[in-house]
Design an enzyme around this catalytic site. Structure first.
Site, short mmCIF file in Angstrom:
data_model
loop_
_atom_site.label_atom_id
_atom_site.label_comp_id
_atom_site.label_asym_id
_atom_site.label_seq_id
_atom_site.Cartn_x
_atom_site.Cartn_y
_atom_site.Cartn_z
N ASP A 1 10.06 -8.29 -24.34
CA ASP A 1 9.21 -9.08 -23.16
C ASP A 1 8.23 -8.22 -22.49
O ASP A 1 8.26 -6.86 -22.58
CB ASP A 1 10.07 -9.75 -22.10
CG ASP A 1 9.05 -11.14 -21.48
OD1 ASP A 1 8.25 -11.29 -22.03
OD2 ASP A 1 9.90 -11.50 -20.49
N GLU B 1 2.71 -6.49 -23.63
CA GLU B 1 1.30 -6.45 -23.97
C GLU B 1 0.72 -5.02 -23.70
O GLU B 1 -0.46 -4.93 -24.51
CB GLU B 1 0.60 -7.26 -23.19
CG GLU B 1 1.13 -9.00 -22.97
CD GLU B 1 2.47 -9.09 -22.65
OE1 GLU B 1 3.24 -10.05 -23.35
OE2 GLU B 1 2.88 -8.61 -21.64
N ASP C 1 5.21 -18.39 -21.24
CA ASP C 1 5.73 -18.51 -19.89
C ASP C 1 5.13 -20.11 -19.74
O ASP C 1 4.18 -20.34 -18.85
CB ASP C 1 5.59 -17.96 -18.78
CG ASP C 1 6.51 -16.41 -18.74
OD1 ASP C 1 7.29 -16.62 -19.96
OD2 ASP C 1 6.14 -15.57 -18.68
N GLU D 1 3.66 0.95 41.18
CA GLU D 1 4.83 0.26 40.57
C GLU D 1 5.84 -0.11 41.65
O GLU D 1 6.70 -1.04 41.20
CB GLU D 1 5.48 1.30 39.68
CG GLU D 1 4.84 1.62 38.27
CD GLU D 1 3.66 2.44 38.45
OE1 GLU D 1 2.39 2.28 37.60
OE2 GLU D 1 3.54 3.19 39.31
N ASP E 1 -3.75 2.70 41.11
CA ASP E 1 -2.71 3.41 40.34
C ASP E 1 -1.65 3.54 41.02
O ASP E 1 -1.47 3.12 42.36
CB ASP E 1 -3.49 4.90 40.14
CG ASP E 1 -2.70 5.79 38.81
OD1 ASP E 1 -1.72 5.09 38.29
OD2 ASP E 1 -3.08 6.82 38.89
#
Length: 1818
Positions: free
Chosen positions: A1381, A1384, A1486, A494, A491
């Site tokens: 259109d 449906e 379509d 760095e 650890d």
């Protein structure tokens, strides 16, 4: 000689030459006086930046990356200054004349090439620019290219990497990339050879190369960038919106900021698009840097030292890229098996008792748990190589106890070494290190640098010093003698120091304070670390800082080799560099107990797998802060699938080991459950690590690695995979049990139940209870497993197993790598056993690939689980060598519900090869009623008869002969003058159908009503309960009771089973006989069958049929309105449950089932017909004809006559989905006018709207549309606009249509009236940019607005709709017609955005044969439980009225249009139901640009003629896909004879309007449309006949020639009325049409010649510019001179074609009105004349005339008589208003026998009586 005079150009050139000479001299002086190779910071020279201010903001490269940019500073750098218009881009950016250039040609080398770069003169950014650089390119492999840029004159620091060796060549001969160099300014461009995709292009910005500032920018091919680190990236895919990420190792908290963290990783991967291809980029540079991601997209590197050493890796997939990268830097470590077990740790154990208590309580709960870790608490005052002799005095014994329990012990070591003495004496470790010179020194290179870490004042080992390595190994080995640790956790490396730089601080120099500092945390190089000018053996800390952790890892690897010779152990390091993963694992640092950090861990793990660290994880439950039970529980669940699986927390916080939450807590139980799964799957995980170690594969894997072509996976980072096949979906938010999860495109099974999930390639709402985790296995893979235990020491002794997840094809494969779990280099030493598992065709092959390890535990595979087994297993056979064993039945288990088979009791020895074969119980393929896959038992249980049948289309399950209903003899049949009634009851000898699912109606009422002599109705309903009936008022004839003698039919009831029989009196033909077994009537399933009088059945729709006549070979057709493009057996837009049947004696009849529920019909060869519907009642209407035209006339009497279109609606029409703007439409209009092609109507599709919102106009692209349309209308054109029903509800601004709809309660709601049933259709969310590259599902989810659906049954809705249309017409856009259109109604989500609630309605007991049969009725529409309100206030379910939605919208739309415009107008609707034709026309949907679609359009038009919709046609040239020249031309010829003649195509397809093609195409199109326009008076008259009498316009040949049976099958030719025959070319490349000539005289339209053949098939020559048109003898055809629009053609002279029959006679009619007024026929405002010809005389008879008809403006100008004979007429006389006129202009053509009379010099109005006589000489 005259004095020379210079031109202005010459003077300019001379001045420029002088300036160039001056600049050259200055440059020579500067070069002579400066330091070699660099430019001092103070150097100035004339420089004018070339600033491309047209450059897009996103394409700039920042010239002032540090804060404080200003115009002055920017221009001082020679850069460009311009504020950005928007966004975060730089205001100061590089000019184009900055950077470097190549002077010489590149030099080819053994490895590739090299060349020198020369700096272009420009100001310096940070000083010390290097004037001459060396570029080296190395083609190292086919997929790896390296280029390095460094100082050409002197050596610079370069990373000395132990795994990256110098490349000596030879260069790859055929690499998969190409490299291009731009010379001035310099740039390098790397392309993928196969696709030409530019992967990395540095020519987009100038190269900068100074001593302490190196910058290079490269454009990338996509925004899909992954990698770079170490940071907290909140998402796996990078944000490229000017994000800058610093890279410089740093001890900092991973709290979500953009600062640098522990590791240094410059590698990133980038996708190249949806191809799955990817590449990676690695910069080998350890100096502090920042990397900026820009939206172009591009990447800019800024580093403050070293060289630019780039590696580019090409891969065929993301996974390949990682393999390539790791091949370079070092493939990952192979962890010890025990290191894959669960680990416990914390910082803050008070003493050893505290640790032991933790171990004890977690052992007590039987938690799988392999490793205990201690943090710095165990040390004496946090000093390395010590342990606290008071608090941890028994630590050696503790380690021994762990080992005795099969557990392991890991300790922490920090690099910083205390300078202080120990309590009991000297600090030997420090003293020894000092003696060996092991420490990092100050800048003098002699004095150890002092800092401060946990133990106080410290020194720092210099791991680049060989003496330090020896010291480190020795100290670790000594300590292992004291404490038997098993692994090391390093650890603070760095390197971290609590003092800035050192306890003395740092000197202010160029290293500690470089001219440019990347955006690192604190903006101070030595913050929380060492001075940058500190000296190490390997160089200056400035260069080596980010390598510190890596050097410590390398040193610790030597420790492992020394302490554990021959064994692997584990190293866990916080700081890492490229290649560290070869030796160490990593955790994601000091996170916190919060819900952000649990999320961010997943992107972190995915990134470190890219970096070569598959041994990765985050601190489970969080390091800092107290973890809640819920958070820790969820984290333990997901953490169970971290490769490095450790629970760890910090000092001062509550314990968070599982047992600390209570031994019976939900957390403990959940943790144990998933850790046991982890341990079960450890053989699979271990095998994944082997593949990582050997091949460089990832272990934790993003979904995009497996599904790179699926763009939905590119951003998924809340789920992850183990390898390719285990999908982990955790809960990462508090207080929820639902997760939006993506299901990639594969078969997936729930790991625990084995149930396959139905979703695929979509996001789903996954329910995950508090104790669960989403865990799924991928079909096609085999997982090696092992029974779990408390530790791996014991689990490795347990039996192995296999989990097989089959894919769609029943296949799977997998692998197992097995060794002793600890020895080093077992693969290289071949000390392992490897297996390949494969399943194909129900055979599992267990194949040993390598047997180099004999496990001492005598392991065996004992159990196999198989997911996705379709049927029960009959037997399992195991083969081993020559031995064959059959598995005992008790060891074979099968769950039919889950489709999981479990084989137990196996004894398959590890190291041996086997095969396992399973066999299914044999089930015959059946069709018991409509359901599939029923067996004989199920058939018999339903009371049916089973007879096996080998024909796949024919059912094996039949009804018994008396199955159904019988007459209730307790109640007599009631006879009435106008009908008869009876009560029937179910035959209870047979079981109820769908018992328990839907109630059976035991008693039924049957009512027959004689409606007229040719029409009857029979209705079957429930007498005791009101059932839904279709709320349509038919035109029922007012029947008067009579004796029935004139009726065409008679009706009888039959019994056993009950049936209705309808017989035609005249012939005795039974046209309906439902005494057929199988009659069923339940609440949700009604079935009735009838025998048919012949095989000739026509109708039923809307479905694409391959022939007009139905095929009766067990074909089933579904009827349910759906947004479904035409396709075979796919229910489409409308529901038309009507058919016409022919009888053997040439009569015809028609049958309508008035039922609006979903249904299907099956046509059987007997012949017979079966109806199945799922609701309502049986309400049949029958018409008796007897001719086909009579049938349609009678049917339209019942349902309403077809709408009368305005005259202009018969003109040619143009439309497309995808007009970009007004200009495009205007250009089209202009081109059509210039080409003189007739054209009446222009459309706009949804693109004209703002975000596809009804009643809006896109003011960006279509702001001028109203003006254009006004202009077009003023020039005789008409306009039709589209409107969809769905109304957006997500608007941030006032949207009148929605708000008024809300106020008026017009939208469909749930049955409890609680809320609108929200769907999604075309409208987009406001303020969102739509990325059309995303897939459809993604766009629907992220871009489509919530929409509400108007309920057009409501009176309030009708008013609202009218108001909305009116306001739009008055305030925005004038139009003449409306195209409705998506009605449906279509919905882009299934049911609603929140799903549906009533499974019984959406997935009823019987699903008709619909396209979405497997999904449910809600597919692409509304939930069936949605409630609508009829006009009378009656609530109804959408389940019952779905098919009526388009119907309910149609009349209100026409009423509104006519009320608003004051004209007739036209409505075109997509969804229809019986009676729709009264108000609208219809197009066939379509379609696709394909040859077969032309033929099918003829079939569709003929069917809709039957259905009472005359104004019909198909999209000419096709809607979907790109048409071809020939196809479109042939289709234009055919489409010119559609009643509704419109060319229309879809978004993304090429233009196909006539002027999109060449002149030849335009000429042919013009000619054919001129014929149409010429014939419009005839077509308009046919429309009148249809509207007034119910006749057909598009007419099958069989309607006119029904006694000719050859016509009964003809559907590639058709008629206009009874007089004109069209025989088009319908196949590619044909120049001859095989056509039938019915029994009549026929004249060729083009030649006027009669053809001699009759009742024969002939070959008609049909070149590309021709369509076959024939006029039938006996008819008079009105015509008119054509024009470009009907507005002008209606002003032209009228003509008549008199086509004489064999008797030299003909008849015809002309209907005329003003062409646009409303209800002219109903109000009598029309003109109707009948013409007749005989005996050389043509007479007109006026049948009706009105002054308002405008016939008084129509002049007769021409007469053509065909078939007049060979003798030429001698004179022609016209009698007009009793006055005789001699006509001198006439012509006889003897060859064609045509007489042509021109009367345009006279004024003969058609509304006056006229007679024309022509005299011929005998």
């Amino acid at each position: 000689m005259a004095k020379k005079t210079f031109s202005s150009l010459e003077i300019t050139l001379i001045v420029l030459f002088i300036l160039v000479v001056i600049v050259a001299i200055v440059l020579i002086v500067l070069l002579a006086t400066n330091q070699p190779g660099t430019t001092g910071k103070d150097t100035t020279q004339p420089f004018t930046p070339f600033c491309p201010f047209s450059i897009h903001d996103n394409d700039r490269t920042n010239c002032h990356p540090e804060d404080g940019a200003s115009r002055e500073r920017c221009e001082a750098r020679g850069c460009c200054w311009k504020p950005v218009s928007s966004g975060n881009g730089p205001w100061c950016f590089f000019a184009l004349n900055i950077g470097y250039k190549i002077k010489e040609s590149q030099k080819k080398t053994q490895t590739g090439f090299e060349t020198q770069l020369y700096r272009l003169p420009s100001p310096s950014l940070y000083g010390n620019d290097i004037e001459r650089l060396l570029l080296t390119g190395e083609k190292q492999t086919a997929n790896r290219f390296r280029f390095k840029i460094t100082d050409a004159n002197k050596h610079r620091f370069e990373v000395a990497h132990e795994n990256i060796k110098s490349f000596e060549g030879p260069a790859a001969t055929n690499p998969n990339y190409e490299v291009e160099l731009n010379k001035n300014p310099f740039g390098i461009i790397i392309r993928r050879k196969s696709t030409r995709t530019v992967l990395f292009d540095t020519s987009v910005a100038p190269l900068q190369f100074a001593d302490q500032y190196l910058q290079i920018t490269a454009r990338l091919p996509s925004h899909n960038i992954y990698g770079l680190g170490e940071h907290v990236h909140k998402h796996y895919r990078h944000d490229t919106n000017w994000k800058t990420w610093p890279i410089f190792t740093r001890d900092a908290f991973p709290n979500g900021g953009m600062h640098n963290l522990y590791g240094h990783h410059t590698f990133f991967m980038c996708l190249e698009g949806e191809s799955g291809l990817a590449f990676g980029v690695f910069l080998l540079n350890s100096n502090a840097m920042e990397i900026e991601l820009q939206p172009s997209p591009s990447v800019t590197y800024r580093t403050i030292g070293g060289v630019l050493d780039f590696y580019i890796f090409l891969g065929s997939s993301p996974e390949d890229v990682v393999r390539e990268y790791l091949t370079l830097i070092g493939k990952p470590l192979m962890p010890a098996y025990w290191a894959l077990g669960f680990q416990l740790s914390r910082w803050g154990y008070k003493n050893l008792n505290d640790v032991e208590a933790t171990v004890k309580r977690n052992r007590k709960i039987n938690l799988p748990y392999d490793v205990q870790i201690t943090d710095i608490d165990y040390m004496e005052n946090k000093k390395d190589f010590t342990y606290d002799l008071v608090k941890f005095r028994n630590l050696p014994q503790f380690a021994h106890d762990l080992h005795n329990h099969g557990q392991r012990y890991i300790i922490i070591l920090d690099p910083a070494i205390s300078t202080q003495r120990l309590i009991n004496g000297s600090n030997h470790s420090f003293d020894k290190g000092t003696q060996m010179g092991a420490w990092i020194n100050e800048s003098d290179g002699k004095t150890p640098l002092l800092g401060e870490v946990w133990p106080g004042t410290t020194v720092f080992p210099d791991y680049t010093n060989p003496q330090c390595l020896n010291w480190w190994v020795e100290e670790c080995a000594k300590f292992h003698q004291k404490i038997k640790y098993d692994g090391l956790w390093i650890d603070m490396n760095e390197v971290s120091s609590f003092k800035k730089g050192s306890i003395k601080g740092c000197v202010k120099n160029q290293w500690n304070y470089p001219p440019f500092i990347p955006r690192i945390l604190d903006k101070l190089m030595y913050s929380k670390t060492l001075c940058m000018d500190a000296k190490q053996t390997g160089g200056m800390h400035y260069d080596l800082h980010s390598l510190y952790g890596h050097s410590m890892i390398l040193a610790t690897e030597q420790v492992i080799n020394n302490v554990f010779p021959g064994n692997r152990s584990i190293i866990l390091s916080r700081s890492t560099f490229a290649g560290s993963g070869k030796y160490a694992g990593h955790w994601l640092g000091d996170n916190a107990a919060n819900w952000n950090d649990i999320k961010w861990a997943i992107p972190g793990m995915l990134e470190f797998n890219l970096f070569g660290f598959p041994y990765i994880g985050a601190d489970i439950c969080g390091f800092f802060d107290n973890s809640t039970e819920e958070l820790c529980r969820r984290w333990m669940q997901v953490g169970a699938f971290y490769p490095f699986c450790r629970n760890h927390n910090a000092e001062g916080y509550k314990p968070q080991d599982p047992a600390s939450y209570g031994e019976n807590s939900l957390l403990v139980n959940s943790s144990k459950h998933y850790l046991n799964i982890r341990y079960t799957l450890l053989p699979y995980l271990y095998t994944l690590f082997h593949k990582a170690n050997v091949y460089g594969d990832t272990v934790v894997r993003p979904l995009l690695h497996e599904f790179p072509s699926d763009n939905a996976t590119w951003t998924v980072d809340r789920q992850f995979l183990w390898g390719p096949a285990l999908l982990i979906t955790p809960v990462l938010d508090p207080g929820t049990e639902n997760v939006t999860a993506y299901v990639p495109d594969a078969v997936w099974y729930d790991y625990e139940t084995g149930v396959a999930i139905s979703s695929r390639k979509q996001f789903v709402n996954m329910h995950i209870p508090g104790d669960k985790l989403g865990l799924h296995v991928r079909g096609g893979f085999i997982f090696p497993t092992q029974q779990p235990a408390k530790t791996t020491f014991y689990s490795r002794k347990n039996p192995l197993g296999l989990l097989i997840a089959l894919d769609e094809k029943g296949k799977a494969n997998g692998e197992l790598f097995w060794d002793d779990g600890e020895s080093r280099d077992t693969f290289r030493n071949e000390a392992y056993t490897a297996y390949q598992f494969t399943v194909t065709e129900n055979l599992l092959d267990i194949k040993v690939l390598k047997r180099g390890y004999i496990d001492p535990n005598n392991l065996k595979f004992g159990e196999i689980r198989i997911f996705g087994i379709k049927n029960a297993l009959a037997s399992v056979i195991v083969k081993h060598g020559q031995g064959v064993t059959t598995l005992s039945p008790e060891n074979i288990n099968y769950n039919a519900k889950t489709k999981v088979a479990q084989l137990t009791g196996l004894q398959l020895e590890l190291g041996e090869s086997y095969s396992v074969q399973w066999n299914f119980l044999v089930f015959e393929k059946i069709d018991c009623h409509p359901e599939e896959n029923a067996d004989e038992t199920a058939c018999i249980e339903r009371g049916c008869k089973w007879v096996s049948n080998s024909k796949p289309s024919e059912p094996s399950c039949f009804y018994e002969g008396d199955y159904g209903y019988i007459l209730n003899t307790n109640k007599r049949i009631t006879q009435r003058k106008n009908g008869m009634s009876a009560e029937i009851k179910r035959n209870t000898a047979y079981p109820e159908r769908y018992k328990g699912q839907t109630p059976t109606v035991e008693i039924l009422q049957v009512d027959v009503t004689y409606l007229s002599n040719n029409m009857l109705n029979f209705k079957i309903s429930d007498p005791h309960a009101k059932r839904f009936e279709v709320p349509i008022q038919l035109n029922i004839p007012s029947s008067k009771p009579d004796d029935g003698s004139t009726r065409l039919y008679e009706v009888t009831f039959t019994n056993f089973p009950f049936g209705i029989q309808v017989k035609r009196k005249s012939t005795g033909a039974v046209i309906w006989n439902s005494q057929v077994p199988g009659f069923t009537f339940t609440d949700q399933f009604i079935q009735i069958s009838t025998q048919l009088p012949s095989q000739y059945i026509y109708g039923f729709g809307e479905t694409e049929h391959r022939s007009f006549k139905h095929d009766l070979n067990w074909n089933t057709w579904g009827m349910f309105a759906k947004d479904q493009p035409p396709g075979y057996k796919m229910n489409s837009y409308g529901s038309q449950p009507f058919y016409m049947g022919l009888e053997e004696n040439f009569s015809a009849h028609g049958v309508l089932l008035l039922n609006s529920n979903a249904m299907d019909v099956t046509l059987q060869p007997t012949p017979s017909l079966t109806y199945r519907t799922i609701g309502g009642i049986l309400d049949f209407y029958m018409v008796l004809g007897p001719t086909p035209e009579n049938v349609v006339e009678q049917y339209t009497t019942l349902i309403g006559r077809p709408v009368m279109p305005p005259y202009w609606a018969l003109g040619f029409q143009l439309c497309r989905y995808g007009y970009k703007n007004t200009r495009e439409i205007e250009d089209l209009y202009t081109d059509m006018r210039n080409a003189e092609i007739p054209y009446d109507v222009q459309y706009v599709d949804i693109e004209y709207m703002e975000r596809q919102l009804d009643f809006t106009l896109d003011v960006n692209d279509f702001q001028n549309l109203p003006n254009l349309f006004d202009k077009m209308r003023s020039e005789g054109m008409r306009i039709i606009i589209i409107l969809d029903p769905a109304i957006s509800g997500n608007e941030t601004k006032h949207y009148e249509a929605f708000t008024t709809g809300l106020d008026n309660n017009v939208f469909i709601k749930w049955s409890d009236n609680s809320d609108i049933v929200w769907g999604k259709v075309w409208p987009d969310f406001p303020n969102k940019t739509v990325n059309t590259s995303k897939d459809w599902d993604y766009q629907v989810e992220h871009y489509r607005s919530y929409t509400a659906f108007p309920d057009f049954f409501r009176n309030a809705t009708v008013e609202w709709w009218h108001t909305a249309i009116k306001e739009y017409y008055n305030e925005s856009l004038k139009f003449d017609g409306l195209w409705i259109d998506m009605n449906e109604p279509a919905n882009f989500v299934h049911g609603s955005v929140n799903g549906c609630h009533d499974i019984k309605l959406n997935k009823p007991p019987y699903m008709p044969a619909l396209q979405s049969r497997h999904i449910g009725l809600q597919h692409k529409t509304l939930c069936m439980e949605s409630e609508q309100i009829l006009a009378d206030g009656t609530p109804v379910r959408h389940y019952d009225v779905h098919n009526l939605y388009g119907w309910s919208q149609t009349k209100p739309t026409l009423d509104s249009l006519q009320n608003i415009t004051g004209e007739r107008g036209i409505v075109v609707t997509r969804s229809t139901f019986p009676t729709s034709g009264q108000w609208a026309g219809h197009w066939l949907g379509d379609n696709t640009a394909a040859w077969d679609q032309m033929h099918k359009s003829i079939i569709g038009m003929m069917e809709f003629s039957l259905f009472g919709i005359s104004y019909t046609g198909a999209d000419i040239c096709g809607f979907f896909k790109n048409t071809t020249y020939e196809l479109c031309l042939r289709w234009m010829q055919l489409g010119a004879f559609y009643p509704y003649s419109r060319s229309h195509n879809g978004l993304g397809s090429f233009r196909q309007d006539p002027v999109a093609w060449n002149e030849t195409f335009q000429n042919i199109t013009r000619n054919i449309l001129l014929i149409r326009y010429k014939l419009l008076p005839f077509l308009y008259t046919l429309m009148y006949e249809a509207h007034h009498h119910g006749s057909t316009v598009i007419r099958p040949l069989l309607h006119e020639f029904f006694k000719d049976e050859k016509t009964w099958d003809i559907d590639r030719q058709f008629l206009w009325g009874g007089a004109m025959m069209i025989s088009p070319a319908l196949e590619e490349g044909v120049t001859t049409v095989h056509a039938y000539v019915p029994d009549s005289r026929w004249y060729d339209w083009f030649t006027a010649k009669s053809i001699p053949q009759r009742r024969k098939w002939i070959h008609m020559p049909t070149p590309l510019d021709h369509i076959n048109l024939h006029i039938r003898g006996g008819y008079i055809i009105p015509w008119q001179e054509p024009a470009n629009t009907t507005y002008y053609s209606r002003k032209n002279f009228l003509g008549l074609i008199v086509a004489l029959d064999d008797n030299q006679a003909a008849k015809g009619r002309l209907f005329w009105d003003d062409g646009q007024s409303i209800d002219t026929i109903e109000r009598g405002e029309y003109f109707l004349a009948e013409f007749s010809a005989a005996n050389n005389t043509m007479k007109a008879k006026i049948l009706h005339n009105s002054q308002k008809s405008t016939a008084n403006e129509l002049k007769l100008g021409y007469l053509r008589v065909w078939g007049v004979g060979h003798n030429p007429p001698t004179n022609v006389t016209v009698t007009y208003e009793n006055t005789s006129h001699t006509i001198s202009s006439f012509q006889h053509k003897p060859q064609s026998q045509e007489l042509f009379v021109e009367m345009t010099d006279k004024i003969f109005y058609i509304d006056k009586l006229v007679t024309i006589f022509w005299k011929t000489t005998p």
